[in-house]
Design an enzyme around this catalytic site. Structure first.
Site, PDB file in Angstrom:
ATOM      1  N   ARG A   1     -10.734  16.569 -18.669  1.00 27.18           N
ATOM      2  CA  ARG A   1     -11.465  18.022 -18.720  1.00 27.18           C
ATOM      3  C   ARG A   1     -12.795  17.745 -19.528  1.00 27.18           C
ATOM      4  NH1 ARG A   1      -8.579  23.110 -18.886  1.00 27.18           N
ATOM      5  NH2 ARG A   1      -7.295  22.768 -17.054  1.00 27.18           N
TER       6      ARG A   1
ATOM      7  N   ARG B   1     -16.385  23.760 -20.271  1.00 22.84           N
ATOM      8  CA  ARG B   1     -16.866  24.724 -20.985  1.00 22.84           C
ATOM      9  C   ARG B   1     -17.673  24.200 -22.481  1.00 22.84           C
ATOM     10  NH1 ARG B   1     -11.945  29.058 -20.098  1.00 22.84           N
ATOM     11  NH2 ARG B   1     -10.992  27.175 -20.691  1.00 22.84           N
TER      12      ARG B   1
ATOM     13  N   ARG C   1     -21.528  27.129 -13.773  1.00 17.96           N
ATOM     14  CA  ARG C   1     -20.551  27.931 -13.651  1.00 17.96           C
ATOM     15  C   ARG C   1     -20.785  29.377 -13.573  1.00 17.96           C
ATOM     16  NH1 ARG C   1     -16.528  30.742 -13.022  1.00 17.96           N
ATOM     17  NH2 ARG C   1     -14.360  30.674 -14.300  1.00 17.96           N
TER      18      ARG C   1
ATOM     19  N   TYR D   1       3.748  26.612 -12.237  1.00 15.28           N
ATOM     20  CA  TYR D   1       3.132  27.830 -11.889  1.00 15.28           C
ATOM     21  C   TYR D   1       3.560  28.487 -10.891  1.00 15.28           C
ATOM     22  CZ  TYR D   1      -0.248  25.622 -15.381  1.00 15.28           C
ATOM     23  OH  TYR D   1      -0.896  25.289 -16.462  1.00 15.28           O
TER      24      TYR D   1
END
Ligand code: CP3
Length: 342
Positions: free
Chosen positions: A23, A27, A36, A146
């Site tokens: 990652r 962010r 984004r 998921y």
């Protein structure tokens, strides 16, 4: 061979070790947030090769990481199987929970994933020759959790029950995921990915027999299919939180690197994986968030306990609250012996 990371994956130790972070594009970077904000939603973002290629390259430009990881997601494969996947702000991924009877009706529209391969080729064209581009997919079990629960599951009780209750259907689901994931990796490799990683992020808490059935068997199916397609590129497996089950994972699968989550003692791990296998990890992501002396000691501890072919990484991903200065400090510490931690 000019890529230090590929050297490590071929079994040769490199000092200082190559470094990248899970990652690393995300962010915590203002340049990521800027791009984004131009995407309609996260999936649209992943399927926009211009934007995805740009954010894949951002951490290389800012931090000079040794590897770029393709910007995409493990939950794109369920879309190819015809499932509805959304990313809801503040909640994370939301899927329509898969029912037993849905398994026979799964689709196989691999063409929806084509924009991802376009991202790979754009990144490879722009990336320096000595930097590695890592492609990836999710481990079938992790992706299945998921799909079955319809969201990230804290206990995995629903998918674990499903696996006990519906043996044939569960194996069918994992097999469908394995084939689609293999095809996804094959196309990424053909488009220019230098190494491939399988993220089994939810490998924890499985009894050994279930681990063999739900994790090792479908992962072997992926790797066999990738190799049968003539792809010889190195594969990194990441059975996060698997405890001693990770040792069978490392020994029984044709992987060139076994990545360690934060809870793995690297010294014992090195002694337990096959000779010459690379290991990756496993800085505590919380230490990266905290910075200061906590981070300095944590980085030094990874450097002191890893031996042999090693790729420096976190035990899990960078979070949005991580300070850019501290990522710089970790990299400087690895490469020069000291860093300015804040
Ligand atoms: O930098 C990189 O590591 C490359 C890109 C990447 C993403 N997801 C981008 C992403 C990779 C390799 C993944 C893998 C992934 N996705 C995993 C396995 C690794 C892990 O973290 O355990 C998992 C479980 C997922 C599923 C997923 N995607 C979740 C649970 C979430 C929500 C969590 C969150 O941080 O919001 C995502 C979204 C996601 N995938 C983001 C990013 C950068 C955040 C989305 C945003 O920008 O809003």
């Amino acid at each position: 061979m000019t890529q230090s990371l590929l050297k490590v994956l071929s079994g040769e130790p490199v000092n200082p070790p190559p470094v990248w972070f899970m990652r690393q594009a995300g962010r915590h970077l203002p340049e990521y947030m800027k791009i984004r904000a131009t995407a309609r939603d996260f999936i649209d973002f992943c399927f926009s090769p211009n934007k995805a290629a740009e954010v894949t390259l951002q951490p290389i430009r800012r931090y000079d990481m040794d590897a770029a990881i393709l910007f995409a997601d493990i939950l794109l494969v369920p879309i190819a199987l015809g499932r509805d996947v959304r990313f809801v702000k503040g909640t994370g991924p939301v899927l329509d929970p898969l029912k037993v009877e849905d398994i026979a009706k799964l689709g196989n529209d691999m063409d929806v994933l084509k924009p991802v391969y376009e991202t790979v080729s754009r990144v490879r064209a722009e990336l320096d020759d000595h930097k590695t581009l890592i492609g990836f997919c999710g481990g079938p079990w992790t992706v299945a959790t998921y799909m079955i629960e319809g969201r990230g599951s804290p206990t995995k009780e629903i998918p674990k029950r499903f696996a006990y209750d519906h043996i044939q259907e569960m194996d069918e689901l994992l097999s469908r995921l394995a084939d689609a994931s293999a095809d996804y990796l094959i196309e990424q490799a053909k488009a220019g990915a230098d190494a491939l990683k399988i993220f089994e992020s939810w490998a924890e808490g499985l009894p050994p027999q279930q681990f063999d059935r739900l994790v090792i068997a479908p992962t072997r199916q992926i790797i066999d299919r990738v190799r049968a397609a003539g792809i010889t590129k190195p594969i990194i497996g990441f059975p996060r939180g698997a405890g001693l089950n990770a040792l069978r994972y490392a020994r029984e699968l044709d992987i060139q690197c076994c990545a360690a989550g934060t809870d793995v003692p690297l010294k014992a791990f090195r002694q337990s994986v096959p000779d010459g296998m690379a290991i990756q990890g496993n800085l505590d992501p919380l230490a990266l968030r905290m910075g200061g002396d906590v981070l300095r000691h944590a980085v030094q501890n990874v450097l002191d306990t890893a031996s042999g072919p090693h790729i420096f990484n976190l035990g899990h991903g960078v979070t949005p609250d991580v300070k850019i200065e501290n990522v710089h400090a970790v990299i400087s510490h690895i490469r020069t012996g000291s860093g300015n931690y804040v």
